[in-house]
Design a protein around this motif. Structure first.
Motif, short mmCIF file in Angstrom:
data_model
loop_
_atom_site.label_atom_id
_atom_site.label_comp_id
_atom_site.label_asym_id
_atom_site.label_seq_id
_atom_site.Cartn_x
_atom_site.Cartn_y
_atom_site.Cartn_z
N SER A 182 9.36 -1.72 -3.73
CA SER A 182 8.39 -1.50 -2.90
C SER A 182 7.04 -2.13 -3.28
N ASP A 227 3.62 -3.79 -3.76
CA ASP A 227 2.24 -3.65 -3.44
C ASP A 227 1.70 -5.18 -2.59
N TYR A 250 -0.92 -6.74 -3.05
CA TYR A 250 -1.68 -7.54 -3.89
C TYR A 250 -0.94 -7.67 -5.24
N GLY A 251 0.44 -7.15 -5.25
CA GLY A 251 1.35 -7.36 -6.56
C GLY A 251 1.71 -8.53 -6.84
N ARG A 269 4.89 -3.69 1.10
CA ARG A 269 4.40 -2.62 1.93
C ARG A 269 3.46 -3.13 3.00
N TYR A 293 -2.52 1.31 3.34
CA TYR A 293 -3.70 1.44 2.63
C TYR A 293 -4.91 1.67 3.32
N PHE A 322 -6.82 -2.50 -0.11
CA PHE A 322 -5.44 -2.20 -0.29
C PHE A 322 -5.26 -0.99 -1.39
N ASN A 348 -4.08 2.82 -2.20
CA ASN A 348 -3.45 3.92 -1.71
C ASN A 348 -4.01 5.18 -1.31
#
Length: 621
Positions: free
Chosen positions: A391, A393, A395-396, A480, A485, A525, A527
């Motif tokens: 999963s 992010d 911005y990941g 996601r 967010y 973003f 959580n």
């Protein structure tokens, strides 16, 4: 006598040893020799009497004598008495204060007496001024327990480093302190974690704090409203009472440890044959100069360093070189000498691997399958850790981390595919070596929220410097949704132009960091959950909190906490006003975040539990 009355804080009743209700009241001071507030006293042995059996808790930590005693005094409790024997010669015309804080408790239930202090004078008057405040860790506003706080009437900066304090106090578990028995005048105030117990700042390893302003103790008469009660439920009258209040009562000291500028080689080690490491005490602007004594150092290594240049790994490229039992070398680097100057120094080192090379073994007979064919030897691949969460992010990014440096890789063998409808399409991406860890490579892409992706690497794509290559890699993940967010923006007032904000979790750990730009620090973003925040006035703009320097009169960079926790749900877009100077520093950090918890709160809960248990026992009778 008014002074004696001030020392008696509350009444106490003695518990019944053979049963009956428990004693929940603290001990009461009933007399002493010399008397409380005695003038022209010459006695160095003080005998204090109380109305019940008492004991001392952590006397070495809590009891503070002012002026400070160079020779450790003897303090002991026996029965209903406390004896104090001063070992130093008494000074003339001096007010002496023995501050017990909350060290005195009754013998049965540990009921603390409270902030009890005993005073006498070797002259014909008692100095009664007081200064109160709080000591906080400058980096995170944690209250500091048990640190010494002292005053100097000598206003020169050198007094802190050359003369013992004139009056002292010590902080409690809330970081609060009170210095008593002060004569009228002007003072400088300091905090000191006094490692060598000489009451002055003589070691760079000592935690210190100083105030830029001069302290002028004063008093004022105030009025408070007291309630006269008929019984526990009915009050009679409200009575105005005059009392003396001592100022300043809000001194804030931000404590820090000066940066250790001493540079030296801490250690060198060669844990495995093909790598050795140097550890230095401090950061450096350049790498040391290494010269091989039994080998040619030119082009012999891949050098891996951290951002401070204080930990440096040398990966040996040539197997003929790392198979040598001992590597002899000279290492030239900058070293701090006895005059605190950086000078070149050359050490001769002989590095022997702690892990011996495995000797070549006799070829083993290959295993055979049932069809009598030989089983092939398993291939040893270059170890790699893949970070590609299932999963992902918004911005990941994807990262590959190797156990050894990569000699080369084939960028055409790295693939990223995006699922569009039912088809997988190759997409372009950015793949770069990490700027800090040279054994890490990162894949960046502007992910489409809720999109499905597949990251793949063909076998033999990466080759390590010792001949191993990677196996094939394939990992799928889904990005996601933006709906999961929330967005938080701080509208900051009162910060320096180079300030930055750190968003924290409920354990005070940094989650994100953002610069304050045009008064705004924005976090996208996030959580949903519970967050705290702190702001650092980054005066030099280097992106980290910097400590202070007493000699250069540099205070540590200011830290401010947002005074409350922030908790928001998905899809929220919040702009939070934040005036960093709206509250005093000691009121900013939430109690839930503090690691140093108040002892009195703990004792209060314990007493309440004991009282509730006592009430339950009575009800059962």
């Amino acid at each position: 006598m008014a002074l004696l009355a001030a020392l008696i804080y509350s009444c106490a009743s003695i518990g019944h040893p053979m049963g009956g209700p428990e004693d929940w009241t603290p001990p009461v001071f009933i007399g002493s020799n010399p008397p409380a507030g005695a003038l022209n006293n010459k006695r160095t042995k003080i005998d204090l009497r109380f109305d019940e059996y008492i004991k001392l808790e952590n006397a070495m930590e809590k009891v503070v004598i002012s002026p400070p005693q160079i020779q450790q005094p003897e303090i002991k409790a026996s029965g209903k008495r406390i004896q104090v024997s001063l070992q130093d010669t008494l000074k003339e015309n001096m007010t002496y204060t023995i501050d017990f804080s909350d060290a005195i408790v009754d013998n049965n239930n540990d009921n603390p007496m409270g902030n009890f202090a005993f005073t006498f004078s070797t002259g014909d008057k008692i100095d009664t001024m007081q200064v109160t405040g709080t000591v906080l860790n400058a980096a995170d506003l944690e209250p500091i327990k048990g640190i010494l706080v002292g005053l100097h009437a000598n206003l020169n900066d050198s007094a802190f480093t050359k003369l013992p304090f004139e009056r002292v106090g010590r902080t409690d578990s809330r970081g609060r302190f009170t210095i008593r028995g002060i004569a009228p005048g002007s003072y400088r105030i300091y905090a000191l974690q006094d490692a060598d117990q000489n009451y002055m700042f003589t070691q760079k390893s000592e935690v210190i704090a100083y105030n830029d302003s001069i302290i002028i103790p004063r008093l004022e008469e105030r009025t408070r409203m007291d309630t006269a009660w008929v019984d526990s439920l009915t009050y009679d009258t409200i009575v105005e009472r005059q009392y003396t209040h001592y100022l300043p009562d809000d001194v804030i000291l931000r404590a820090f440890k000066e940066f250790n500028y001493s540079q030296y080689l801490v250690k060198s080690e060669r844990l495995v044959p093909h790598k050795f490491t140097f550890y230095f005490a401090n950061k450096a602007d350049s790498l040391p100069e290494l010269k091989g004594l039994n080998f040619d150092e030119k082009e012999a290594f891949i050098i891996e360093k951290n951002t401070r240049n204080d930990t440096i790994n040398y990966w040996i490229k040539d197997s003929l070189l790392y198979m040598q039992d001992t590597l002899a070398m000279s290492l030239t680097y900058l070293y701090t000498d006895t005059l605190n100057q950086l000078v070149p120094r050359t050490d001769t080192l002989r590095l022997v691997s702690k892990q011996k090379l495995k000797k070549k073994e006799e070829p083993k007979k290959k295993k055979r399958r049932k069809d009598d064919e030989e089983e092939p030897e398993p291939t040893e691949f270059l170890p790699v850790r893949v970070s590609a969460p299932s999963s992902m992010d918004v911005y990941g990014y994807v990262s590959l981390t190797f156990d050894e440096p990569v000699a080369y890789y084939d960028s055409a063998a790295i693939h990223l595919r995006h699922k569009v409808d039912t088809l997988w399409e190759d997409v372009s991406f950015e793949f770069v070596q990490d700027t800090i860890n040279l054994r890490q490579y990162n894949l960046y892409y502007e992910w489409e929220p809720t999109g499905e992706y597949e990251f793949a690497v063909d076998s033999t794509a990466f080759h390590g410097i010792y001949g191993l290559f990677t196996d094939k890699i394939k990992q799928g993940f889904k990005v996601r949704s933006e709906d999961e967010y929330f967005t938080l923006k701080f509208s900051v007032t009162g910060a320096d132009p180079k300030a930055f904000v750190e968003l924290l979790d409920a354990q005070d750990k940094v989650v994100r960091r953002r610069r304050v730009t045009n008064g705004i620090a924005d976090f996208y973003f996030l959580n949903p959950g519970k967050y705290a925040a702190r702001l650092i006035n980054d005066r030099n703009g280097n992106g980290v909190w910097d400590t202070g320097d007493y000699e250069k009169k540099i205070q540590p960079e200011e830290v401010y906490y947002y005074p409350d926790f922030l908790e928001y749900k998905a899809l929220w877009d919040v702009t939070q006003p934040w005036n960093i100077k709206e509250k005093p520093l000691d009121k900013l950090k939430a109690d839930e975040l503090k690691k140093q918890k108040p002892e009195d709160e703990k004792k209060k809960k314990e007493r309440e539990q004991r009282m509730a248990e006592e009430q339950r026992r009575r009800n059962r009778r």
